[in-house]
Enzyme design. Structure first.
Site, PDB file in Angstrom:
ATOM      1  N   ARG A  18      -6.796   0.328   1.342  1.00  0.00           N
ATOM      2  CA  ARG A  18      -5.847  -0.664   1.825  1.00  0.00           C
ATOM      3  C   ARG A  18      -4.581  -0.041   2.410  1.00  0.00           C
ATOM      4  O   ARG A  18      -3.725  -0.717   2.950  1.00  0.00           O
ATOM      5  CB  ARG A  18      -5.515  -1.639   0.686  1.00  0.00           C
ATOM      6  N   ASP A 105      -2.940   4.492  -9.922  1.00  0.00           N
ATOM      7  CA  ASP A 105      -2.134   3.652  -9.036  1.00  0.00           C
ATOM      8  C   ASP A 105      -1.331   2.593  -9.795  1.00  0.00           C
ATOM      9  O   ASP A 105      -0.838   1.642  -9.205  1.00  0.00           O
ATOM     10  CB  ASP A 105      -3.003   3.022  -7.937  1.00  0.00           C
ATOM     11  N   GLU A 153     -13.088  -9.724 -12.591  1.00  0.00           N
ATOM     12  CA  GLU A 153     -12.373  -9.238 -11.411  1.00  0.00           C
ATOM     13  C   GLU A 153     -12.066 -10.406 -10.474  1.00  0.00           C
ATOM     14  O   GLU A 153     -12.822 -11.373 -10.400  1.00  0.00           O
ATOM     15  CB  GLU A 153     -13.208  -8.175 -10.692  1.00  0.00           C
ATOM     16  N   ASN A 226      -1.650  -1.089  -4.490  1.00  0.00           N
ATOM     17  CA  ASN A 226      -2.800  -0.967  -3.580  1.00  0.00           C
ATOM     18  C   ASN A 226      -2.363  -0.904  -2.121  1.00  0.00           C
ATOM     19  O   ASN A 226      -3.067  -0.370  -1.281  1.00  0.00           O
ATOM     20  CB  ASN A 226      -3.743  -2.159  -3.751  1.00  0.00           C
ATOM     21  N   SER A 404      40.928  26.248  19.738  1.00  0.00           N
ATOM     22  CA  SER A 404      39.749  25.418  20.017  1.00  0.00           C
ATOM     23  C   SER A 404      38.758  26.114  20.929  1.00  0.00           C
ATOM     24  O   SER A 404      39.129  26.974  21.734  1.00  0.00           O
ATOM     25  CB  SER A 404      40.194  24.125  20.698  1.00  0.00           C
ATOM     26  N   ARG A 439      39.843  35.090  28.067  1.00  0.00           N
ATOM     27  CA  ARG A 439      39.540  34.007  29.012  1.00  0.00           C
ATOM     28  C   ARG A 439      40.184  34.335  30.349  1.00  0.00           C
ATOM     29  O   ARG A 439      41.165  35.074  30.406  1.00  0.00           O
ATOM     30  CB  ARG A 439      40.028  32.666  28.477  1.00  0.00           C
TER      31      ARG A 439
HETATM   32  C1  UD1 Z   1      -8.314  -2.452 -11.204  1.00  0.00           C
HETATM   33  C2  UD1 Z   1      -9.036  -3.234 -12.305  1.00  0.00           C
HETATM   34  C3  UD1 Z   1      -8.412  -4.625 -12.406  1.00  0.00           C
HETATM   35  C4  UD1 Z   1      -6.941  -4.490 -12.711  1.00  0.00           C
HETATM   36  C5  UD1 Z   1      -6.238  -3.601 -11.671  1.00  0.00           C
HETATM   37  C6  UD1 Z   1      -4.845  -3.280 -12.127  1.00  0.00           C
HETATM   38  C7  UD1 Z   1     -11.364  -2.470 -12.422  1.00  0.00           C
HETATM   39  C8  UD1 Z   1     -12.748  -2.737 -12.013  1.00  0.00           C
HETATM   40  N1  UD1 Z   1     -10.440  -3.328 -11.985  1.00  0.00           N
HETATM   41  O1  UD1 Z   1      -8.547  -3.123  -9.974  1.00  0.00           O
HETATM   42  O2  UD1 Z   1      -9.033  -5.369 -13.445  1.00  0.00           O
HETATM   43  O3  UD1 Z   1      -6.344  -5.765 -12.750  1.00  0.00           O
HETATM   44  O4  UD1 Z   1      -6.938  -2.355 -11.502  1.00  0.00           O
HETATM   45  O5  UD1 Z   1      -4.120  -2.595 -11.156  1.00  0.00           O
HETATM   46  O6  UD1 Z   1     -11.116  -1.518 -13.143  1.00  0.00           O
HETATM   47  N2  UD1 Z   1     -10.875   4.816  -9.004  1.00  0.00           N
HETATM   48  C9  UD1 Z   1     -11.610   5.978  -9.164  1.00  0.00           C
HETATM   49  N3  UD1 Z   1     -12.930   5.973  -8.803  1.00  0.00           N
HETATM   50  C10 UD1 Z   1     -13.544   4.881  -8.291  1.00  0.00           C
HETATM   51  C11 UD1 Z   1     -12.781   3.694  -8.117  1.00  0.00           C
HETATM   52  C12 UD1 Z   1     -11.448   3.700  -8.491  1.00  0.00           C
HETATM   53  O7  UD1 Z   1     -11.093   6.993  -9.631  1.00  0.00           O
HETATM   54  O8  UD1 Z   1     -14.740   4.977  -7.998  1.00  0.00           O
HETATM   55  C13 UD1 Z   1      -9.447   4.811  -9.396  1.00  0.00           C
HETATM   56  C14 UD1 Z   1      -8.502   4.579  -8.225  1.00  0.00           C
HETATM   57  O9  UD1 Z   1      -8.021   5.811  -7.724  1.00  0.00           O
HETATM   58  C15 UD1 Z   1      -7.367   3.779  -8.842  1.00  0.00           C
HETATM   59  C16 UD1 Z   1      -7.977   3.122 -10.055  1.00  0.00           C
HETATM   60  O10 UD1 Z   1      -9.218   3.750 -10.301  1.00  0.00           O
HETATM   61  O11 UD1 Z   1      -6.319   4.628  -9.260  1.00  0.00           O
HETATM   62  C17 UD1 Z   1      -8.172   1.622  -9.862  1.00  0.00           C
HETATM   63  O12 UD1 Z   1      -9.043   1.389  -8.755  1.00  0.00           O
HETATM   64  P1  UD1 Z   1      -8.768   0.219  -7.722  1.00  0.00           P
HETATM   65  O13 UD1 Z   1      -9.897   0.215  -6.758  1.00  0.00           O
HETATM   66  O14 UD1 Z   1      -7.406   0.307  -7.193  1.00  0.00           O
HETATM   67  O15 UD1 Z   1      -8.921  -1.046  -8.679  1.00  0.00           O
HETATM   68  P2  UD1 Z   1      -8.261  -2.487  -8.516  1.00  0.00           P
HETATM   69  O16 UD1 Z   1      -9.060  -3.259  -7.532  1.00  0.00           O
HETATM   70  O17 UD1 Z   1      -6.818  -2.367  -8.298  1.00  0.00           O
HETATM   71 CA    CA Z   2      -5.487  -0.694  -7.880  1.00  0.00          CA
END
Ligand code: UD1
Ligand code: CA
Length: 455
Positions: A18, A105, A153, A226, A404, A439
């Site tokens: 995003r 994040d 979710e 995000n 100056s 000068r």
């Molecule tokens: C996630 C939660 C959601 C919560 C929200 C809070 C899940 C499924 N959902 O959603 O319930 O309300 O965070 O902010 O957990 N990441 C990985 N590997 C992956 C996917 C993600 O390391 O394969 C890491 C990302 O870098 C990120 C974190 O996990 O730091 C969360 O992933 P993200 O895709 O941002 O989840 P959200 O949709 O925000």
């Molecule tokens: Ca997130």
């Protein structure tokens, strides 16, 4: 208190779709430091046995940013969801440990809140929060008691579930051995077609395990990032908190809405900070220092009673007490001003020492110079420190008066008490107590007439 040893896992492999950025999301700066850095700091305060960080492939920049930390970097080669990300650390985990799971994040969870979650006596604890606008977050489905039966979710939620305003912050604590039994049961049957960590809640419930929520009151702590919009909102919240903390400690900040601290700011008493200033790195302001509006100050020390006037830019410098800087001054690294020094508008100083009571009030460049006390540098004077290949030093001793528009062609020494006539280009050393001029003499041409239009 929990008897088990503590291990921490931070999920940071997401690509930040995003944000449409080539920088890994967790490396996006918040108050001048990568989001992940904030989290690592808070985690270290808990003194865990291990910190596992899950990162994506080709993210050496993330590892390199935190070289000295005791971190076990684990690569998630395919990003198949948060559940899949946690699976990657399981082989590295002590099965008797208590595991705290954090999202890279959601960077501002405090160590205190983390500890509260770890200490709750349940198989699985989830940090939740109640938001006015719960959109995009996973929703907490509670059962009749005070435990959680599922997390749904946003994309999978029914209209009814979307109305729930208690959300999943993403922070959880679980016993490692229980977790290793739940994770293999995850499936990709959801809107995202991913292995969602949040599904372990219903799995744990099926096994009659206790799942307990802890509600976080502080909205800033739990904010997830995000998009750049969310990052900017979190930045503002954090900056206002920094400003308030400084105000509470006795710093007079005119407008906390227009204040930015990206590092450490140490202030003496009666410090005044006008609107729109940025402090970066490590900045120290002595007693009664006054910072005008719109200045940017990086890694610098400013001693007491000094005034930095509007629109000045200072980096890597030391400004002595009782000095007047700006408006529109630029002090670059290696600037050392002793005491009661005046640096006025459109004056640039670099790698230069300046003695007590010396003034350069207008339109000047002083680079690679050593300037004594009570020197007056006239407007438009320049040290010519560079011949296209090397840099050379200029020395101007005490009590010199520089007219100056003087050019000092370095290397050069200007002896104490000497006077330089305006408009001079000096290529040779000047003896003390003499007058130096270089000068052309002014001519008077009486036969010359200005061109005129024909008609
Ligand atoms: C996630 C939660 C959601 C919560 C929200 C809070 C899940 C499924 N959902 O959603 O319930 O309300 O965070 O902010 O957990 N990441 C990985 N590997 C992956 C996917 C993600 O390391 O394969 C890491 C990302 O870098 C990120 C974190 O996990 O730091 C969360 O992933 P993200 O895709 O941002 O989840 P959200 O949709 O925000
Ligand atoms: Ca997130």
């Amino acid at each position: 208190m929990n008897e088990k040893s503590l291990e921490v896992c931070i999920l940071a492999a997401g690509i930040g779709t995003r944000m449409n950025s080539s920088i890994p999301k967790v490396m996006q700066p918040l108050a001048g430091r990568p989001m992940l850095g904030h989290l690592i700091n808070s985690v270290e305060a808990l003194n865990p046995a291990n910190i596992h960080i899950v990162i994506g492939p080709e993210t050496d920049s993330v590892r390199q940013a935190f070289p000295s930390q005791k971190i076990n970097w684990v690569t998630q080669t395919e990003r198949l969801g948060t559940g899949h990300a946690v699976m990657q650390i399981m082989p590295h985990l002590n099965k008797d440990a208590r595991l705290l799971i954090l999202l890279g994040d959601a960077p501002l969870i405090s160590s205190k809140t983390m500890q509260t979650l770890i200490d709750v006596n349940a198989h699985l604890t989830v940090l939740t929060s109640v938001l006015d606008d719960p959109r995009s977050y996973g929703r907490i489905v509670r059962d009749e008691g005070d435990s959680i039966s599922a997390i749904v979710e946003d994309r999978d939620a029914t209209e009814e579930q979307k109305k729930i305003n208690e959300i999943n912050t993403g922070v959880m604590a679980a016993n490692a051995n229980a977790l290793s039994a739940w994770l293999p049961q995850l499936s990709v049957q959801n809107a995202q077609k991913e292995l969602l960590l949040t599904d372990i809640i219903s799995i744990a419930n099926k096994e009659s395990m206790l799942v307990k929520p802890v509600i976080a009151e502080d909205k800033m702590e739990i904010s997830g990032v995000n998009t750049f919009g969310q990052l900017a909102r979190l930045e503002r919240m954090l900056q206002q908190r920094y400003a308030r903390d400084l105000q509470d400690a006795g710093v007079n900040i005119l407008d906390p809405q227009r204040f930015d601290k990206r590092g450490e700011l140490l202030c003496g008493s009666d410090v005044f900070i006008d609107a729109n200033n940025i402090f970066e790195g490590r900045v120290t302001l002595g007693d009664r220092v006054h910072i005008g509006a719109n200045c940017h100050i990086i890694d610098s020390i400013i001693e007491s009673d000094t005034v930095i006037k509007d629109y000045s830019h200072l980096q890597g410098c030391h400004v002595g007490p009782d000095s007047q800087i700006g408006p529109f001054a630029r002090l670059r690294p290696g600037t050392f001003l002793r005491k009661k020094v005046t640096i006025g508008n459109f004056v640039e100083v670099k790698n230069t020492k300046i003695g007590e009571n010396t003034k350069a009030s207008h339109l000047t460049y002083l680079g690679d110079a050593n300037i004594g006390e009570h020197v007056n540098i006239g407007a438009g004077s320049i040290t010519c420190n560079y011949d296209g290949l090397k840099k050379y030093q200029t020395r101007i001793d005490d009590n010199v008066f520089v007219g100056s528009n003087t050019a000092f062609v370095a290397p050069i020494v200007i002896g104490a008490g000497s006077t330089i006539g305006a408009g001079s280009v000096l290529t040779k050393d000047v003896e003390p107590e003499t007058l130096a001029l270089s000068r052309a003499k002014q001519k008077t041409v009486t036969t010359w007439t200005r061109p005129k239009d024909k008609d």
